[in-house]
Design a protein around this motif. Structure first.
Motif, PDB file in Angstrom:
ATOM      1  N   ALA A 186      -5.429   6.515  -1.345  1.00 17.87           N
ATOM      2  CA  ALA A 186      -4.279   5.606  -1.330  1.00 17.87           C
ATOM      3  C   ALA A 186      -3.311   5.980  -0.222  1.00 17.87           C
ATOM      4  CB  ALA A 186      -3.577   5.631  -2.684  1.00 17.87           C
ATOM      5  N   ALA A 213      -2.448   3.708   3.133  1.00 20.90           N
ATOM      6  CA  ALA A 213      -1.067   3.326   3.426  1.00 20.90           C
ATOM      7  C   ALA A 213      -0.676   3.754   4.838  1.00 20.90           C
ATOM      8  CB  ALA A 213      -0.129   3.966   2.408  1.00 20.90           C
ATOM      9  N   LEU A 271       0.825  -1.202   0.000  1.00 16.27           N
ATOM     10  CA  LEU A 271       0.000   0.000   0.000  1.00 16.27           C
ATOM     11  C   LEU A 271       0.865   1.260   0.000  1.00 16.27           C
ATOM     12  CD1 LEU A 271      -2.862  -1.004   2.468  1.00 16.27           C
ATOM     13  CD2 LEU A 271      -3.139  -0.343   0.074  1.00 16.27           C
TER      14      LEU A 271
END
Length: 378
Positions: free
Chosen positions: A314, A318, A297
């Motif tokens: 995203a 992460a 990720l």
């Protein structure tokens, strides 16, 4: 999709990690902040300027290669507090100066930030403006060719050691998000007061304190971007920080996992290595799974940002995955080591103390889940 690092990336990672292993002292447990000698030791390896322009002495790396460098830092260096301090200096401070300061300020500050001769602190958080950044109380009033800053920031990592403080203040109280401006403030200006370092649960070698501005007159040339652009400047720096800083925790977890596997192979109970017991081996397998999922990720978020395609979801995924994996894996490591993992001085319990704040800084885990939920229309 190609998941391989290039030969150049792998060599840079291996060389940096190996150099750091050689340089890394085991923290003595005193909680003392780093000194300039330790800062300069890692600065000489290029860590304080990984993503800064080469013309100012930096490495010129993009987000993915910067993340790889910080992952090598976290794996090779035993003191996560210094890994965090350097990462915050680079990503929350040097990056906005790189991208938003005027040419004269870039020429003045970036060489020292890249070489480690200057240390930078990010002062954004206030008592009533932590996760909610809409209503900061620090103000900046234009007075000729200066801005006069008043107010107090409640938590600024590196501040007690800093030469430069990147901060944000309200320049137009009626403009909401468009009323915030960013500044790169030299620490030696009159009217800046920094508290003694806080006593903290983890990351103890990174000093943090309060920063108070009492009529501090900051030359207008230290404004980052345009007046009112502070929210955009801060958001940009957080994209870099939330993506790259947490790569240091990937490195920490990789080192931690190797130690746990070694412990499971070597320690014996009931005449068997403890790794032969499924309760132990499955726990370590779970640590591996969290680490690898979080790494994918983070690499994806860094890859997108390197291609000028910043993806808020995203990045949030992460940051959330890495920070929560760091806490879960550190708890598991204490179980694998048993009583010895609970003792100070082994480094096992220190990993847990250093992991807990990762769920708080750069936006709490709850804020990251809010961002993901918003992307789903919730």
């Amino acid at each position: 999709m190609d998941f391989d690092l290039t030969a150049e990336q792998q060599k840079r990672f291996d060389d940096l990690r190996d150099a750091l292993i050689s340089a890394s002292p085991e923290p003595d447990g005193s909680g003392a902040p780093y000194d300039r000698d330790r800062w300069q030791e890692v600065a000489r390896l290029g860590l304080t300027g990984l993503c800064l322009p080469t013309e100012y002495g930096g490495g010129g790396l993009d987000t993915l290669d910067t993340a790889l460098g910080l992952e090598a830092f976290g794996e090779g260096y035993a003191d996560t507090g210094l890994v965090f301090a350097v990462s915050a200096h680079l990503l929350a401070c040097a990056v906005p100066i790189r991208d938003f300061a005027g040419d004269d300020v870039r020429a003045e500050l970036l060489p020292g930030l890249a070489s480690g001769a200057l240390i930078a602190a990010n002062a954004m958080t206030e008592d009533e403006a932590g996760s909610d950044l809409r209503t900061p109380s620090v103000t900046a009033r234009r007075d000729g060719d200066h801005y006069v800053l008043h107010g107090e920031k409640s938590f600024a990592s590196n501040a007690p050691a800093a030469d430069v403080i990147v901060t944000y203040a309200v320049t137009d109280p009626g403009a909401g998000f468009l009323g915030l401006s960013g500044f790169a403030v030299p620490r030696n200006l009159p009217g800046i007061h920094v508290s003694e370092p806080f006593t903290k649960m983890g990351l103890s070698s990174c000093p943090a304190g309060r920063v108070r501005f009492d009529g501090c007159a900051v030359p207008a040339r230290y404004l980052l971007g345009r007046e009112g652009q502070g929210t955009a400047v801060f958001t940009h720096s957080m994209q870099w920080e939330r993506t790259c800083l947490f790569a240091g925790y990937l490195g920490m977890m990789n080192r931690q996992l190797a130690r746990c596997a070694e412990q499971a192979r070597e320690r014996r109970q009931f005449s068997k290595p403890i790794g032969s017991f499924q309760a132990v081996s499955h726990r370590i397998a779970g640590m591996k799974q969290r680490l690898e999922a979080a790494r994918l990720l983070l690499y994806r978020a860094a890859w997108l940002l390197a291609r000028d395609r910043p993806d808020t979801t995203a990045i949030a995924l992460a940051k959330l995955a890495v920070s929560e994996a760091a806490v879960a894996n550190s708890l598991d490591a204490i179980q694998v080591f048993g009583g010895s993992g609970y003792l100070a001085g082994t480094g096992v319990e220190r990993n847990l103390r250093d992991a807990v704040p990762s769920t708080l800084f750069s936006g709490t885990s709850e804020i990251q889940r809010n961002l993901v939920a918003q992307s789903l229309g919730l």
